[in-house]
Scaffold this motif. Structure first.
Motif, mmCIF file in Angstrom:
data_model
loop_
_atom_site.group_PDB
_atom_site.id
_atom_site.type_symbol
_atom_site.label_atom_id
_atom_site.label_comp_id
_atom_site.label_asym_id
_atom_site.label_seq_id
_atom_site.Cartn_x
_atom_site.Cartn_y
_atom_site.Cartn_z
ATOM 1 N N PHE A 89 0.832 -1.203 0.000
ATOM 2 C CA PHE A 89 0.000 0.000 0.000
ATOM 3 C C PHE A 89 0.870 1.257 0.000
ATOM 4 C CE2 PHE A 89 -2.256 3.411 2.227
ATOM 5 C CZ PHE A 89 -3.398 3.506 1.454
ATOM 6 N N GLN A 331 -9.203 -6.432 -1.794
ATOM 7 C CA GLN A 331 -8.452 -5.355 -1.153
ATOM 8 C C GLN A 331 -9.219 -4.032 -1.233
ATOM 9 O OE1 GLN A 331 -4.254 -4.737 -1.325
ATOM 10 N NE2 GLN A 331 -3.882 -6.660 -2.415
ATOM 11 N N TYR A 335 -10.498 -1.832 1.975
ATOM 12 C CA TYR A 335 -10.053 -0.452 2.188
ATOM 13 C C TYR A 335 -11.234 0.509 2.215
ATOM 14 C CZ TYR A 335 -7.246 3.784 1.784
ATOM 15 O OH TYR A 335 -6.666 5.010 2.012
ATOM 16 N N GLY A 339 -10.476 1.334 5.651
ATOM 17 C CA GLY A 339 -9.188 1.972 5.451
ATOM 18 C C GLY A 339 -8.008 1.031 5.661
ATOM 19 N N ILE A 340 -6.920 1.551 6.222
ATOM 20 C CA ILE A 340 -5.716 0.758 6.439
ATOM 21 C C ILE A 340 -5.997 -0.433 7.355
ATOM 22 C CG2 ILE A 340 -3.495 0.812 7.671
ATOM 23 C CD1 ILE A 340 -2.901 3.450 6.322
ATOM 24 N N LEU A 343 -7.200 -3.262 5.221
ATOM 25 C CA LEU A 343 -6.116 -3.937 4.504
ATOM 26 C C LEU A 343 -5.264 -4.766 5.465
ATOM 27 C CD1 LEU A 343 -4.905 -1.129 2.062
ATOM 28 C CD2 LEU A 343 -6.322 -3.116 1.527
#
Length: 376
Positions: A89, A331, A335, A339-340, A343
């Motif tokens: 990312f 993915q 996300y 968000g992060i 992932l």
């Protein structure tokens, strides 16, 4: 039964930013034996595992699960996440080339390309004892590579943004001296003379540096399919292994020299749009949807899958990917939803959502084979 081996590459990322961190060497030291051969990779943030030569998906799955479980535990102890993704990312300044004379030579040759070369692949070796049969198998795989890439695309993010591609890794790989579709080769001598000429020219440093999406192994009696992005879960990897092996052993089929430029164009389309791409039909050279070609691929390799006992497994998981999406789509969904953190939750997945016992309940999983060493 035809033996195969799987090489999986992973990247170790900071758990908060998903920026690569140089933990590859420490991970290799810490991981226990018995989970495949753990190897150094090009970047210090990477680590690779290679299974033994195996005959069944069950044997491969056991080694892959053991490695992923050990790598996940290591990453958690170091505030990191290990993830099977074609590209990370985020890109950070801490990643560097692993210490190795060969890697240093390659890095010097590639120059600035190295700075953005954060890529992770899945490489599948299929044992083919006869040299000429190996070339025929590679020629047969060539026109199907766009379909394989559409199924395996798993790198939608880079530089902390959505690239707009399903396989950004395959786009990054296009900057290498040899990338994408290999030429059609007449025989083994044609292959070796071509590769030897590239070494003499200085285009590549050695025969092991061939980076086509399919090649003949420099060290083993295998064809190596390299078109796949690294995968999120063990079931994803095993699906591609089963399909790739069946395709290679079905090789003697069409002797035509499919146009390399047409295959390259379809590879770009597959990298961009995945299963929504329009590709060239390997049988008719007409345009067809990637989903239709996935169905055609299954029909083409069904006899080989029946012989290996993999048909039920492939039917189940190919249908899952075609219906629910490849890794890139998963993915993007993760996300978009979280968000992060979303992932991060995909990191080093052993089982798919809903599976138990690390994927042991997968339909059609065949029985145990006997691993051994390649006869180089």
């Amino acid at each position: 039964m035809t033996r195969f081996g799987i090489e999986e590459e992973f990247m170790l990322l900071d758990e908060d930013t998903l920026v690569p961190v140089p933990l590859g060497s420490a991970a290799r030291t810490a991981l226990p034996s018995g989970s495949g051969e753990v190897m150094k990779e090009f970047l210090t943030s990477q680590i690779e595992v290679a299974t033994s030569p195996v005959s069944t998906l069950a044997d491969a799955g056991r080694e892959l699960r053991a490695f992923r479980e050990g790598l996940d535990a290591f990453a958690r102890r170091h505030a990191a996440v290990a993830i099977g993704t074609g590209t990370p990312f985020g890109i950070g300044p801490e990643t560097s080339v692993s210490a190795s004379e060969r890697y240093s030579t390659i890095a010097h040759r590639l120059g600035h390309i190295v700075d953005g070369h954060h890529v992770n692949g899945l490489h599948l070796h299929i044992e083919v004892a006869d040299e000429e049969a190996r070339v025929r198998a590679m020629n047969a795989v060539r026109p199907w590579m766009p379909t394989l890439l559409a199924l395996s695309g798993n790198s939608p993010f880079a530089d902390a943004q959505d690239t707009g591609y399903q396989s950004w890794r395959s786009i990054v790989m296009r900057r290498l001296p040899l990338a994408g579709c290999p030429p059609h080769f007449q025989d083994f001598d044609d292959y070796r003379s071509t590769v030897d000429g590239l070494v003499r020219q200085g285009v590549i440093s050695d025969i092991a540096s061939v980076s086509w999406a399919a090649r003949l192994s420099a060290n083993y009696p295998t064809i190596e399919i390299r078109v796949f992005d690294a995968q999120l879960a063990v079931a994803d990897t095993l699906l591609l292994a089963a399909v790739g092996r069946a395709l290679a052993v079905s090789a003697p089929g069409d002797p035509r020299a499919h146009d390399t430029d047409s295959i390259q164009a379809s590879l770009w389309a597959a990298s961009r749009d995945g299963l929504d791409a329009t590709l060239i039909d390997p049988e008719t050279d007409a345009l067809a949807s990637a989903r239709d070609l996935a169905a055609l691929l299954l029909r083409t390799i069904t006899p080989a899958l029946e012989e290996s006992g993999d048909l039920a497994f492939v039917q189940e998981h190919l249908d899952r990917v075609v219906r629910s999406g490849n890794g890139a789509q998963r993915q993007r969904t993760a996300y978009a939803e979280n968000g992060i953190a979303g992932l991060r939750s995909l990191g080093c997945a052993v089982a798919l959502p809903g599976e138990t016992e690390a994927g042991e309940t997968m339909t059609g999983m065949p029985g145990t084979g006997v691993p051994g060493e390649w006869n180089a």
